[in-house]
Design an enzyme around this catalytic site. Structure first.
Site, mmCIF file in Angstrom:
data_model
loop_
_atom_site.group_PDB
_atom_site.id
_atom_site.type_symbol
_atom_site.label_atom_id
_atom_site.label_comp_id
_atom_site.label_asym_id
_atom_site.label_seq_id
_atom_site.Cartn_x
_atom_site.Cartn_y
_atom_site.Cartn_z
ATOM 1 N N LYS B 44 0.828 -1.207 0.000
ATOM 2 C CA LYS B 44 0.000 0.000 0.000
ATOM 3 C C LYS B 44 0.870 1.269 0.000
ATOM 4 O O LYS B 44 1.903 1.302 0.668
ATOM 5 C CB LYS B 44 -0.885 -0.034 1.255
ATOM 6 C CG LYS B 44 -1.651 1.238 1.570
ATOM 7 C CD LYS B 44 -2.814 1.458 0.645
ATOM 8 C CE LYS B 44 -3.563 2.755 0.948
ATOM 9 N NZ LYS B 44 -4.482 3.118 -0.154
ATOM 10 N N ASN B 68 -12.862 3.815 -6.202
ATOM 11 C CA ASN B 68 -12.379 3.974 -4.841
ATOM 12 C C ASN B 68 -11.812 5.358 -4.637
ATOM 13 O O ASN B 68 -11.283 5.973 -5.560
ATOM 14 C CB ASN B 68 -11.336 2.902 -4.483
ATOM 15 C CG ASN B 68 -9.931 3.336 -4.837
ATOM 16 O OD1 ASN B 68 -9.316 4.133 -4.119
ATOM 17 N ND2 ASN B 68 -9.418 2.850 -5.955
ATOM 18 N N ILE B 70 -9.809 6.084 -1.397
ATOM 19 C CA ILE B 70 -9.314 5.774 -0.052
ATOM 20 C C ILE B 70 -8.554 6.985 0.502
ATOM 21 O O ILE B 70 -8.633 7.287 1.688
ATOM 22 C CB ILE B 70 -8.387 4.526 -0.075
ATOM 23 C CG1 ILE B 70 -9.067 3.346 -0.783
ATOM 24 C CG2 ILE B 70 -7.938 4.154 1.344
ATOM 25 C CD1 ILE B 70 -10.351 2.860 -0.177
ATOM 26 N N CYS B 129 -1.939 9.040 -8.222
ATOM 27 C CA CYS B 129 -3.111 8.812 -7.374
ATOM 28 C C CYS B 129 -4.153 9.903 -7.635
ATOM 29 O O CYS B 129 -3.855 11.081 -7.487
ATOM 30 C CB CYS B 129 -2.734 8.819 -5.895
ATOM 31 S SG CYS B 129 -4.193 8.600 -4.849
ATOM 32 N N LYS B 164 4.804 4.838 -11.570
ATOM 33 C CA LYS B 164 3.428 4.368 -11.795
ATOM 34 C C LYS B 164 2.652 5.446 -12.537
ATOM 35 O O LYS B 164 2.485 6.565 -12.052
ATOM 36 C CB LYS B 164 2.740 4.023 -10.483
ATOM 37 C CG LYS B 164 1.364 3.398 -10.729
ATOM 38 C CD LYS B 164 0.856 2.632 -9.543
ATOM 39 C CE LYS B 164 -0.459 1.928 -9.864
ATOM 40 N NZ LYS B 164 -0.950 1.151 -8.720
ATOM 41 N N ILE B 190 -1.929 0.466 -15.555
ATOM 42 C CA ILE B 190 -2.370 1.827 -15.285
ATOM 43 C C ILE B 190 -2.832 1.969 -13.824
ATOM 44 O O ILE B 190 -3.290 1.005 -13.224
ATOM 45 C CB ILE B 190 -3.540 2.248 -16.214
ATOM 46 C CG1 ILE B 190 -4.736 1.288 -16.080
ATOM 47 C CG2 ILE B 190 -3.079 2.319 -17.637
ATOM 48 C CD1 ILE B 190 -5.981 1.698 -16.864
ATOM 49 N N GLY B 242 -4.660 -3.620 -14.475
ATOM 50 C CA GLY B 242 -5.945 -3.015 -14.782
ATOM 51 C C GLY B 242 -6.949 -4.114 -15.082
ATOM 52 O O GLY B 242 -7.016 -4.600 -16.215
#
Lengths: 263, 304
Positions: B44, B68, B70, B129, B164, B190, B242
């Site tokens: 994470k 999501n 988070i 993100c 990323k 992705i 993905g």
């Protein structure tokens, strides 16, 4: 915890819009504790894709029961399943209720389908309390008397049960928390257990007073069920004052100490 | 048969890894998956300081996928080093730490801190993100800004760096070329696609943060296409992800040019999804007389 495919023994409507599913799941049945839940796939496809967390209604002799309300796309699929069908289940998951010590004065409070996990809890309490079941009070609430799940069985177990119904068809006209507030004054409770929708839990927090230990089962939209995805977050107090953090409903709960929750 | 791949210096015994944020810190799935059998574990996303994450609801189901938001909830880098990395060190598996920052300086500090921490095989630099107000996607949506982050992080660590990438850009190849030029050893793609769901019964957005990242099988064709494009643009290895749920899904990414694949939300649905993907790839190679996984990487380009 297990992730296996289990056979449905029955899946029947017990009150309008609610079904009782019985699974032949010996591994889960022998380990399940009141307040824990199962994470079920609602079919083999990718839509709906996520599992659905459903609390364990009861477990005994190799079988696990869930009592669920048909509320959305997932539970609608579950409702279509029949005896002999196979369900992919993870469980038992989460932390359940702390059982009472004999002699503690206990109240069990359920709102609507929130009563589902309390049935299992009452079974365990019944074993601990033996003939002293009058030290336990059960308060359930629903829109109307006919929508209270499991009332007859709870009375059969020997627990005093009071039912609040919005339409006046129960012992009390109004909400279960209003009924609880009125009764609890005279009970000198040591422990309260509750499960129900968020507004009920908030109302209970205002009604319960400072003395009893209070445990509630919390609902939140859930992803993985094992504490990895952090979707089912629940606000809990951290440190002194206004500080808070998030706990995971799936693994830190779903049962929490009410006073640790930020409602 | 040879399944081993080398992702920018990270030696993986097979190409199957986990998508950051979907596999916790590994221990959450250790009851279902033998972590030793994974090619790598990507944990994470971690930030310098603890982050509480976003208000709930944080997820919404969508057709064959989920949104999501988070909000990078994590206990901060020191807690990850103290509590989670030692647990993973018990296993014979490379650990890749996903790092996220509000500023370039945050990324640099994270990289230099993790450079000295035991049990880190590589860093995945999260410049994509969509669920945080600052940083995140803002760094990954422009080729020059993305390169700036990677260049600074590159200078701060000798660990292999994986950038990323976000799909929320006009030209992902341009970002990939840019980060490769800035010193990234690999790219992963992705991240999630920015999306939104409205609950028509309440008239409100389904997520407390309004928008969130879409993942799951619904995004897979977009992800395969982007891996295909990036493979043509850069020479560094690609980790493809993905909507991978099974070996066939994973093989699409490998044939499009990914040297490794990451299983994401499929683990929520099937906690053994990583193992089933791995076993399925092995079966495919056996059935098709493929001696080395590398023979499959990018083969669709030769056949198009």
């Amino acid at each position: 915890m297990f992730n296996k495919k289990y056979t449905i023994v029955k899946n029947e409507e017990v009150i309008p819009g609610h079904r009782l599913m019985c699974l032949n799941a010996p591994e889960i049945a022998s380990r399940a504790a009141p307040g824990q839940f199962l994470h079920l796939r609602c079919g083999d496809g990718q839509d709906p894709i996520l599992r659905r967390p459903l609390s364990i209604h009861f477990a005994d002799r190799g079988r696990v029961y869930i009592l669920y309300r048909i509320a959305g796309r997932g539970t609608s699929r579950l409702a279509l399943m029949a005896r002999g069908d196979i369900v992919d289940v993870m469980g038992p998951l989460g932390r359940g209720f702390t059982l009472p010590a004999p002699g503690e004065r206990v109240a069990v409070v359920g709102g609507g389908i929130g009563a589902a996990p309390l049935f299992f809890l009452l079974k365990k309490i019944g074993k601990i309390y033996g003939k002293k079941k009058d030290m336990v009070r059960v308060f359930l609430g629903a829109s109307t008397l006919a929508m209270v799940p499991g009332a007859a069985q709870i009375r059969k177990m020997g627990f005093p049960l009071d039912i609040a119904a919005d339409d006046g068809s129960g012992d009390f006209k109004g909400t279960v928390v209003d009924m609880f507030r009125k009764e609890a004054k005279n009970l000198a409770l040591d422990r309260v257990y509750a499960c129900g929708p968020p507004p009920m839990i908030r109302a209970l927090a205002g009604a319960v007073g400072p003395d009893p230990a209070v445990e509630v089962s919390v609902e939140e939209r859930m992803g993985c069920g094992v504490g990895a995805c952090l979707s089912c977050a629940c606000k809990v107090r951290a440190g002194e004052g206004e500080g808070f953090g998030y706990a995971r409903v799936c693994t830190d709960g779903p049962v929490f100490d009410l006073r640790k929750l930020v409602l | 048969m040879n399944f081993a791949v080398n992702i920018g210096g990270i030696r993986m015994k097979n190409p199957v890894t986990t998508a950051s944020g979907t596999f916790g810190y590994g221990r959450e799935y250790a009851g279902f998956v033998d972590l030793n059998r994974l090619g790598a574990v990507v944990i994470k996303g971690v930030t310098l300081l603890p982050r509480p994450g976003n208000p709930t609801p944080r997820i919404a189901e969508t057709p064959a996928g989920m949104l999501n938001s988070i909000g990078l909830e994590n206990p901060g880098v020191e807690a990850v080093i103290e509590k989670h990395l030692p647990y993973l060190a018990r296993f014979d598996v490379p650990v890749i730490v996903n790092i996220a920052g509000d500023t370039v300086d945050d990324y640099v500090k994270l990289a230099s801190r993790l450079d000295k921490a035991p049990g880190v095989a590589g860093l995945e630099v999260n410049i994509s993100c969509p669920n945080v107000k600052k940083g995140g996607l803002a760094f990954g949506s422009d080729p020059d800004t993305a390169a700036g982050v990677i260049r600074e992080v590159r200078a701060a660590t000798r660990l292999p760096l994986i950038a990323k990438l976000s799909p929320n850009v006009t030209d992902i190849s341009a970002v990939a070329e840019s980060v490769a030029g800035a010193g990234a050893d690999a790219v992963s793609l992705i991240n999630t696609l920015l999306g939104m769901v409205i609950d028509v019964n309440t008239g409100r957005p389904a997520l407390a943060s309004v928008m969130g990242g879409l993942s799951g099988p619904a995004v897979r064709p977009v992800a395969v296409r982007m891996v295909w494009q990036v493979y043509r643009a850069v020479n560094i290895p690609i980790i493809g992800m993905g909507g991978i749920t099974c070996a066939e899904d994973a093989l699409q990414f490998i044939m499009a040019g990914a040297s490794a694949v990451a299983v994401g939300m499929a683990s929520f649905v099937n906690p053994r999804a990583t193992m089933e993907v791995l076993e399925g790839i092995e079966a495919y190679m056996r059935d098709n007389n493929v001696g080395d996984i590398k023979e499959l990487i990018g083969i669709a380009h030769e056949r198009s």
